[in-house]
Write a protein that holds these residues in place. Structure first.
Motif, mmCIF file in Angstrom:
data_model
loop_
_atom_site.group_PDB
_atom_site.id
_atom_site.type_symbol
_atom_site.label_atom_id
_atom_site.label_comp_id
_atom_site.label_asym_id
_atom_site.label_seq_id
_atom_site.Cartn_x
_atom_site.Cartn_y
_atom_site.Cartn_z
ATOM 1 N N ALA A 1 -10.276 10.232 -2.434
ATOM 2 C CA ALA A 1 -9.226 10.898 -1.659
ATOM 3 C C ALA A 1 -9.119 10.309 -0.255
ATOM 4 O O ALA A 1 -8.009 10.101 0.262
ATOM 5 C CB ALA A 1 -9.491 12.395 -1.590
ATOM 6 N N VAL A 2 -10.256 10.043 0.384
ATOM 7 C CA VAL A 2 -10.242 9.470 1.736
ATOM 8 C C VAL A 2 -9.588 8.094 1.732
ATOM 9 O O VAL A 2 -8.857 7.736 2.664
ATOM 10 C CB VAL A 2 -11.674 9.405 2.296
ATOM 11 N N LEU A 3 -9.826 7.299 0.692
ATOM 12 C CA LEU A 3 -9.203 5.980 0.604
ATOM 13 C C LEU A 3 -7.696 6.091 0.419
ATOM 14 O O LEU A 3 -6.935 5.279 0.952
ATOM 15 C CB LEU A 3 -9.813 5.196 -0.564
ATOM 16 N N PRO B 1 -5.950 8.268 4.169
ATOM 17 C CA PRO B 1 -6.705 8.086 5.416
ATOM 18 C C PRO B 1 -6.076 8.782 6.619
ATOM 19 O O PRO B 1 -6.748 8.970 7.635
ATOM 20 C CB PRO B 1 -6.711 6.558 5.595
ATOM 21 N N ALA B 2 -4.807 9.176 6.519
ATOM 22 C CA ALA B 2 -4.146 9.838 7.637
ATOM 23 C C ALA B 2 -4.293 11.352 7.612
ATOM 24 O O ALA B 2 -3.833 12.035 8.522
ATOM 25 C CB ALA B 2 -2.653 9.478 7.647
ATOM 26 N N ASP B 3 -4.928 11.896 6.590
ATOM 27 C CA ASP B 3 -5.078 13.341 6.478
ATOM 28 C C ASP B 3 -6.243 13.796 7.349
ATOM 29 O O ASP B 3 -7.411 13.626 7.003
ATOM 30 C CB ASP B 3 -5.307 13.756 5.023
ATOM 31 N N ALA C 1 0.851 -1.187 0.000
ATOM 32 C CA ALA C 1 0.000 0.000 0.000
ATOM 33 C C ALA C 1 0.886 1.235 0.000
ATOM 34 O O ALA C 1 1.918 1.264 0.671
ATOM 35 C CB ALA C 1 -0.902 0.004 1.231
ATOM 36 N N ALA C 2 0.505 2.237 -0.755
ATOM 37 C CA ALA C 2 1.275 3.476 -0.781
ATOM 38 C C ALA C 2 1.188 4.169 0.572
ATOM 39 O O ALA C 2 0.206 4.030 1.301
ATOM 40 C CB ALA C 2 0.752 4.390 -1.877
ATOM 41 N N ALA C 3 2.242 4.901 0.913
ATOM 42 C CA ALA C 3 2.227 5.658 2.159
ATOM 43 C C ALA C 3 1.061 6.635 2.152
ATOM 44 O O ALA C 3 0.797 7.283 1.142
ATOM 45 C CB ALA C 3 3.545 6.409 2.330
ATOM 46 N N ASP C 4 0.364 6.720 3.285
ATOM 47 C CA ASP C 4 -0.840 7.539 3.341
ATOM 48 C C ASP C 4 -0.528 9.025 3.170
ATOM 49 O O ASP C 4 -0.942 9.658 2.222
ATOM 50 C CB ASP C 4 -1.570 7.302 4.662
ATOM 51 N N GLY C 5 0.196 9.583 4.117
ATOM 52 C CA GLY C 5 0.604 10.969 4.013
ATOM 53 C C GLY C 5 -0.562 11.943 3.987
ATOM 54 O O GLY C 5 -1.686 11.636 4.374
ATOM 55 N N ALA D 1 -11.831 15.751 8.693
ATOM 56 C CA ALA D 1 -12.672 16.744 9.355
ATOM 57 C C ALA D 1 -13.646 17.388 8.370
ATOM 58 O O ALA D 1 -14.807 17.643 8.706
ATOM 59 C CB ALA D 1 -11.792 17.807 10.011
ATOM 60 N N LEU D 2 -13.164 17.648 7.158
ATOM 61 C CA LEU D 2 -14.025 18.228 6.125
ATOM 62 C C LEU D 2 -15.200 17.310 5.823
ATOM 63 O O LEU D 2 -16.359 17.747 5.801
ATOM 64 C CB LEU D 2 -13.216 18.483 4.854
#
Length: 284
Positions: A181-183, A186-188, A89-93, A193-194
């Motif tokens: 974007a959320v998928l 997920p760490a943003d 899995a790609a790093a969330d960031g 919050a938005l």
């Protein structure tokens, strides 16, 4: 098969990377792009290991994939592809917001076409002076003044109106992009919050979030009205900029129509073409 595909993708990226962009001397070269030795030095591994990876004879760790991606300075889309081919899995960031060279070129070259660039969370990152000249986007002082989804579902822009059919298409696109974007991020916490606030504030958004509509087109039409009451009807087309995980929205009028003539007048009155970078509270 996955090793071979990863190797082919890595070699393609290496050969497509100009040495000068990484601060390396160009000199006389027999090979296109970077040499394996150069990539190895930048990524902290041997040239032989790079060769084995490209030939599908070795499987990289997640750390190796990240090191190669950083060394090649690849965009988010290419990084995610390398991770997927390697089985990670790609790093969330965080959602990237940098206005990359591809987006900048679009804004610079289409000066007579109203356009803005948004990130994966639907925040406007930058716009050209032609878009600003439409004069329809009033600011309310809220924290998401420049978020397209927020302004659509929770705090509509008064100078922008759509038919029911066009609004339906527009809403489906926004929800689909936010869910994606959320998928991916997920760490943003700002993105989370938005979405939470939108689900609380807008019953329509919450319904579409739980049961999204299928996206059939990436185009919709709307009427843009400035504070003086002058209106122009424009069609918006969404263009993906995958390397930087951005998207550009271009607004055009039907060729030869009164709206096209009116749009030309609006743009000509905007003065010297410029690019305006956008912050949470307005242009900056």
């Amino acid at each position: 098969m996955e090793r071979l595909e990863f190797g082919a993708a890595l070699r393609q990226l290496r050969e497509a990377t100009a040495p000068a962009t990484l601060g390396l001397p160009i000199g006389r070269r027999r090979t296109q792009g970077l040499r394996r030795e150069e990539l190895g030095v930048l990524a902290g591994m041997s040239a032989d290991y790079v060769r084995r990876l490209e030939q599908g004879r070795s499987h990289p760790s997640a750390g190796v994939v990240n090191a190669l991606a950083r060394a090649l300075r690849v965009g988010r889309a290419d990084y995610e592809r390398l991770c997927a081919l390697a089985g990670y899995a790609a790093a969330d960031g965080q959602v990237p917001t940098d206005l990359g060279p591809g987006a900048t070129r679009l804004l610079e070259r289409f000066t007579d076409t109203p356009m803005f660039v948004s990130d994966a969370a639907m925040n406007v990152v930058a716009m050209n002076s032609a878009f600003l000249a439409l004069g329809h986007w009033e600011l309310t002082g809220g924290p998401w003044d420049w978020n397209i989804a927020w302004r659509t579902f929770c705090d509509p822009v008064g100078g922008f109106k759509q038919s029911t059919a066009d609004a339906t298409d527009h809403e489906a696109i926004l929800v689909a992009r936010l869910r994606s974007a959320v998928l991916r991020y997920p760490a943003d916490t700002s993105l989370a919050a938005l979405v939470d606030e939108m689900r609380t504030r807008s019953r329509l958004f919450d319904t579409l979030w739980r049961t999204p509509r299928p996206v059939t087109v990436y185009e919709s039409t709307g009427v843009f009205t400035d504070p003086d009451g002058d209106s122009v009807t424009l069609a918006g087309n969404l263009l993906a900029i995958p390397g930087d995980d951005l998207a550009a929205l271009m607004l055009t009028a039907a060729p030869g129509s009164p709206d096209a003539a009116h749009l030309a007048e609006i743009v000509s009155g905007a003065g010297e073409p410029t690019i305006i970078k956008v912050g949470r509270s307005g242009p900056g």
